[in-house]
Design a protein around this motif. Structure first.
Motif, mmCIF file in Angstrom:
data_model
loop_
_atom_site.group_PDB
_atom_site.id
_atom_site.type_symbol
_atom_site.label_atom_id
_atom_site.label_comp_id
_atom_site.label_asym_id
_atom_site.label_seq_id
_atom_site.Cartn_x
_atom_site.Cartn_y
_atom_site.Cartn_z
ATOM 1 N N SER A 230 -3.263 -3.937 0.425
ATOM 2 C CA SER A 230 -3.122 -3.994 1.884
ATOM 3 C C SER A 230 -2.540 -2.698 2.429
ATOM 4 C CB SER A 230 -2.229 -5.176 2.281
ATOM 5 O OG SER A 230 -2.827 -6.403 1.898
ATOM 6 N N LYS A 231 -1.566 -2.120 1.701
ATOM 7 C CA LYS A 231 -0.987 -0.849 2.134
ATOM 8 C C LYS A 231 -2.035 0.260 2.138
ATOM 9 C CE LYS A 231 3.818 -1.717 0.765
ATOM 10 N NZ LYS A 231 4.931 -1.313 -0.126
ATOM 11 N N GLN A 232 -2.877 0.273 1.099
ATOM 12 C CA GLN A 232 -3.939 1.278 1.035
ATOM 13 C C GLN A 232 -4.942 1.087 2.162
ATOM 14 O OE1 GLN A 232 -5.379 0.642 -2.948
ATOM 15 N NE2 GLN A 232 -3.903 2.050 -3.864
ATOM 16 N N GLU A 233 -5.270 -0.192 2.446
ATOM 17 C CA GLU A 233 -6.206 -0.471 3.535
ATOM 18 C C GLU A 233 -5.639 -0.031 4.883
ATOM 19 O OE1 GLU A 233 -6.983 -4.605 3.190
ATOM 20 O OE2 GLU A 233 -8.492 -4.377 1.600
ATOM 21 N N ILE A 234 -4.316 -0.180 5.047
ATOM 22 C CA ILE A 234 -3.685 0.254 6.298
ATOM 23 C C ILE A 234 -3.787 1.771 6.449
ATOM 24 C CG2 ILE A 234 -1.422 0.563 7.389
ATOM 25 C CD1 ILE A 234 -0.747 -2.273 6.654
ATOM 26 N N GLU A 235 -3.556 2.494 5.351
ATOM 27 C CA GLU A 235 -3.653 3.954 5.412
ATOM 28 C C GLU A 235 -5.070 4.390 5.788
ATOM 29 O OE1 GLU A 235 -1.187 6.142 5.266
ATOM 30 O OE2 GLU A 235 0.124 4.381 5.163
ATOM 31 N N VAL A 236 -6.071 3.708 5.197
ATOM 32 C CA VAL A 236 -7.469 4.033 5.514
ATOM 33 C C VAL A 236 -7.766 3.729 6.986
ATOM 34 C CG1 VAL A 236 -9.863 3.428 5.049
ATOM 35 C CG2 VAL A 236 -8.274 3.715 3.147
ATOM 36 N N THR B 220 -5.409 -5.578 9.281
ATOM 37 C CA THR B 220 -4.906 -5.147 7.981
ATOM 38 C C THR B 220 -3.390 -5.233 7.935
ATOM 39 O OG1 THR B 220 -6.757 -3.590 7.873
ATOM 40 C CG2 THR B 220 -5.018 -3.297 6.284
ATOM 41 N N GLN B 221 -2.724 -4.892 9.026
ATOM 42 C CA GLN B 221 -1.279 -5.014 9.085
ATOM 43 C C GLN B 221 -0.836 -6.482 9.000
ATOM 44 O OE1 GLN B 221 -0.711 -2.881 12.773
ATOM 45 N NE2 GLN B 221 -0.003 -1.020 11.701
ATOM 46 N N GLU B 222 -1.625 -7.372 9.602
ATOM 47 C CA GLU B 222 -1.323 -8.803 9.512
ATOM 48 C C GLU B 222 -1.485 -9.292 8.069
ATOM 49 O OE1 GLU B 222 -2.849 -13.053 11.445
ATOM 50 O OE2 GLU B 222 -3.488 -11.137 12.289
ATOM 51 N N ALA C 295 1.534 -8.325 6.170
ATOM 52 C CA ALA C 295 2.679 -9.199 6.447
ATOM 53 C C ALA C 295 2.568 -10.500 5.660
ATOM 54 C CB ALA C 295 2.755 -9.482 7.949
ATOM 55 N N VAL C 296 1.354 -11.062 5.550
ATOM 56 C CA VAL C 296 1.141 -12.298 4.773
ATOM 57 C C VAL C 296 1.449 -12.058 3.299
ATOM 58 C CG1 VAL C 296 -0.593 -13.949 3.997
ATOM 59 C CG2 VAL C 296 -0.547 -13.227 6.389
ATOM 60 N N ALA C 297 1.015 -10.904 2.778
ATOM 61 C CA ALA C 297 1.274 -10.584 1.376
ATOM 62 C C ALA C 297 2.760 -10.427 1.119
ATOM 63 C CB ALA C 297 0.524 -9.310 0.999
ATOM 64 N N GLN C 298 3.479 -9.790 2.052
ATOM 65 C CA GLN C 298 4.922 -9.621 1.891
ATOM 66 C C GLN C 298 5.633 -10.975 1.902
ATOM 67 O OE1 GLN C 298 5.522 -6.926 5.180
ATOM 68 N NE2 GLN C 298 5.646 -5.122 3.834
#
Length: 336
Positions: A167-173, A101-103, A106-109
């Motif tokens: 993606s940020k929400q998925e990282i928090e989950v 999810t963090q990767e 990074a792709v989205a950013q």
């Protein structure tokens, strides 16, 4: 039988009379000595302590038990280790999901940075096409194409920003899931919640504990008290916090300081094990005489619960303890 001479007979009778008088006097003196002064009441009881179970939060197999019955334990001491193999596998999977999810984030950013650059370029080209049309050196079709490209690029940026937010929400989950599993692993290490002694060992290595199933039962040796029962006429005069003394049968000449921490609001019959049948037929009120925690903590290695004794309570604060209750146990003698 030969008769004793008169003089000797009188001497024997005198000795017997003196012995009887001495015996009666001794009984009277002992009775007066055991009497309580006005303003102090008493009741039979026994030293007790609260119990604490060391339990599993979820069904796991017992890997290791580090204490035996009778062992003294301290708060935070590790007592039981449960098998966390399956939880550790789940944690590894959760950490891998977090990394993926963090990767994705990074792709989205990176995509947003690219889209913003393309918007800047498309804006410049659209503006150039408009100037050329105003100067008669360009076509309206070229302006429309450049404008359309700019709008398409802006739409792509909005899509990339939405992906970034997701993606940020998925990282928090993913982080929360990994933290939950880590907490479950930590909960599989069962620690002592109190200073006390192991009363029962209820499980052995290899057994699977049910959720909430106890592995050990501890006696909390810092929460020591005695329950006594007083008739209504005496209980009505007792106030919470009143000064108390506790004695045990094997050492009646030493007393333990305490205070009244509970007075039952309802009358009840005295339990069978406390008094005679005639006493049990009377309605009484239950009182709890608490030993100060700081004093109990100094005697944890010597405290034995279940020992019978007597509890005394001041119903009149101005009353003085009798001499036999003034030999009070203090913390200074704990090391002796």
């Amino acid at each position: 039988m030969p008769k004793l001479p008169k003089g000797k007979m009188k001497w024997v009778i005198g000795v017997i009379a003196i012995a009887i008088i001495a015996f009666i006097g001794f009984r009277y003196w002992k009775g007066k000595k055991s009497e309580l002064p006005e303003g102090i009441v008493s009741g039979n009881g026994r030293l007790e302590s609260k119990l604490a179970d060391v339990s599993a939060k979820e069904p796991l197999r017992v890997k290791q038990i580090l204490v035996n019955e009778g062992d003294l334990v301290k708060p935070g001491q590790v007592l039981v280790q449960l098998d966390t193999t399956t939880l550790e596998s789940s944690l590894a999977e959760a950490n891998a999901n977090l990394a993926a999810t963090q990767e994705k984030l990074a792709v989205a950013q990176a995509g947003i940075v690219k889209q913003k650059s393309e918007i800047e370029l498309a804006t410049i080209e659209a503006e150039r096409a408009r100037r050329l049309v105003s100067q008669g050196a360009g076509s309206q079709r070229d302006v429309d194409v450049r404008t359309s490209q700019l709008e398409t690029t802006r739409a792509s940026l909005a899509e990339a920003e939405a992906t970034l937010k997701t993606s940020k929400q998925e990282i928090e989950v993913a982080r929360a899931n990994a933290a939950t599993i880590q907490t479950r692993i930590a909960d599989a290490t069962l620690k002592s919640p109190v200073t006390g002694r192991v009363l029962y060992r209820l499980a052995e290595p290899g057994e699977v504990l049910s959720p909430g199933g106890p592995a050990l039962t501890l006696v909390n040796l810092e929460d020591v008290f005695m329950e006594i029962f007083l008739p209504a006429s005496e209980a009505a005069r007792v106030k919470l916090g009143s000064e108390a003394r506790l004695t045990v049968d094997f050492e009646p000449n030493r007393s333990i300081p305490g205070y009244v921490s509970f007075v039952s609001p309802e009358a009840q019959f005295t339990p069978k094990q406390v008094e005679t049948k005639s006493e049990r037929e009377k309605l009484v009120f239950r009182l709890k005489l608490q030993v100060p925690r700081e004093l109990a903590s100094r005697y944890v290695e010597r405290i034995k619960t279940g020992i019978r004794g007597v509890g005394y309570v001041k119903v009149d604060p101005s009353a003085e303890w009798p001499s036999r209750l003034q030999n009070v146990i203090t913390g200074e003698s704990a090391s002796r």
